[in-house]
Design a protein around this motif. Sequence first.
Motif, short mmCIF file in Angstrom:
data_model
loop_
_atom_site.label_atom_id
_atom_site.label_comp_id
_atom_site.label_asym_id
_atom_site.label_seq_id
_atom_site.Cartn_x
_atom_site.Cartn_y
_atom_site.Cartn_z
N LYS A 1 -5.13 5.17 -3.03
CA LYS A 1 -5.67 5.07 -1.67
C LYS A 1 -6.36 6.35 -1.20
CE LYS A 1 -4.10 0.87 -1.24
NZ LYS A 1 -3.01 0.48 -0.35
N THR A 2 -7.23 6.17 -0.21
CA THR A 2 -7.96 7.28 0.42
C THR A 2 -7.62 7.33 1.90
OG1 THR A 2 -9.82 7.16 -1.14
CG2 THR A 2 -10.26 8.16 1.01
N ALA B 1 -12.43 4.59 3.16
CA ALA B 1 -11.05 4.93 3.52
C ALA B 1 -10.17 3.69 3.63
CB ALA B 1 -11.02 5.70 4.82
N ASP B 2 -8.89 3.89 3.35
CA ASP B 2 -7.87 2.86 3.53
C ASP B 2 -7.08 3.08 4.82
OD1 ASP B 2 -8.00 1.39 0.83
OD2 ASP B 2 -7.82 3.49 0.24
N VAL C 1 3.36 9.90 9.30
CA VAL C 1 3.20 9.76 7.85
C VAL C 1 4.12 8.68 7.29
CG1 VAL C 1 3.40 10.96 5.63
CG2 VAL C 1 2.33 12.11 7.58
N THR C 2 5.30 8.53 7.87
CA THR C 2 6.17 7.42 7.45
C THR C 2 5.47 6.09 7.68
OG1 THR C 2 8.18 8.67 7.93
CG2 THR C 2 8.39 6.29 7.78
N THR C 3 4.85 5.93 8.84
CA THR C 3 4.11 4.71 9.14
C THR C 3 2.93 4.56 8.18
OG1 THR C 3 4.75 4.86 11.46
CG2 THR C 3 2.86 3.45 10.93
N LEU D 1 0.17 2.00 3.58
CA LEU D 1 -0.44 2.17 2.27
C LEU D 1 0.28 1.37 1.19
CD1 LEU D 1 -1.18 6.01 2.40
CD2 LEU D 1 -2.83 4.14 2.60
N THR D 2 1.58 1.15 1.37
CA THR D 2 2.34 0.35 0.40
C THR D 2 2.51 -1.10 0.86
OG1 THR D 2 4.45 1.09 1.37
CG2 THR D 2 3.59 2.36 -0.49
#
Length: 333
Positions: A25-26, A117-118, A199-201, A206-207
């Motif tokens: 991912k980006t 971007a993702d 970042v957790t979110t 992303l996953t």
Amino acid sequence: MDNRYSRQLLYRNIGESGQDLISAKTAVIVGLGALGSLSSEMLVRGGIGKLILIDRDYVEMSNLQRQTLYTEADAKEKIPKAIAAKLKLEHINSDVTIETHVAHCDAALLDSLASEADIILDGTDNFDTRLMMNDVAFKKGIPWVYAACIEASYSSAAFIPGETPCFRCLTPVLPSTTLTCDTAGIIAPAVHMAVSLQVTTALKILTEQYTKPFHLHIGNVWDSDYMKADISNMTETTCPTCQLKTFPEFNKETHHALKFCGRDMIQVIDQRLTEDLVKQTLNQANINYKETPYFIEFTYSDSRIVSFSNGRLLMHNVLNLNKARTIVNQLFG
């Protein structure tokens, strides 16, 4: 997969399949101050495939208390934050591709950079830029994750086109204040709380694991307060961004002169001001200047001025836009 991510691979909500997704991912990070410097480090350590970093400012000594990537050497040399961040991040994880833009991030720039971007991460300090990110994200169908902090307070939420309300829908209920880090201060733990949630979110998105209920998180580390509010059903039926899709931030004129929030500094953008023209003008006026690989720095009319090669000036100790325009006209006509 090498041993670098072994502890993250052991975490049951990520594992090898999640790590493969993250590494493919980006992410775009807009702003590399307290929020962006920490979120970029977390993502690089976590194995993101590519980062696109955008920031218009350079490192100053007052940043070091909370902006974790930077050093005294960066501040003394006034290294642009995007460049300083890239250098540090490459030493942390050389497998991550890092692209930098030392620029003012407007809708046109972000729209062009976000095509690959993702996800977009908020590292800014003002509502106007967040509204712009919101419009770009919803126009392009890209998730973005908001984060903010001031004094000891922090907040964060994710906005996903087609699933959540957008930032504009929530503006009436988001924490709002005229305070800034430069006027009210901030402690580093508030930054870490905001970015930890952000970042957790982002990792959940992303996953492919971010699902209802969607929450706005708000807290205060000094008072040990924390709350979350379900925002899943807060979409405004007349929202020009996520419902009417008129994206008003794309219709705004680019600010040729704007005051930095909470600081005696004004940014002026004038495409005429190439590096050659600036140096020629200063030489003709017998004004001494310092040249670095990134900008030209000089003093004029009690203002310290930093000139970037793309026609952008940062003017310190300038209190209003009229004075900034006067200085530019006096120097460059």
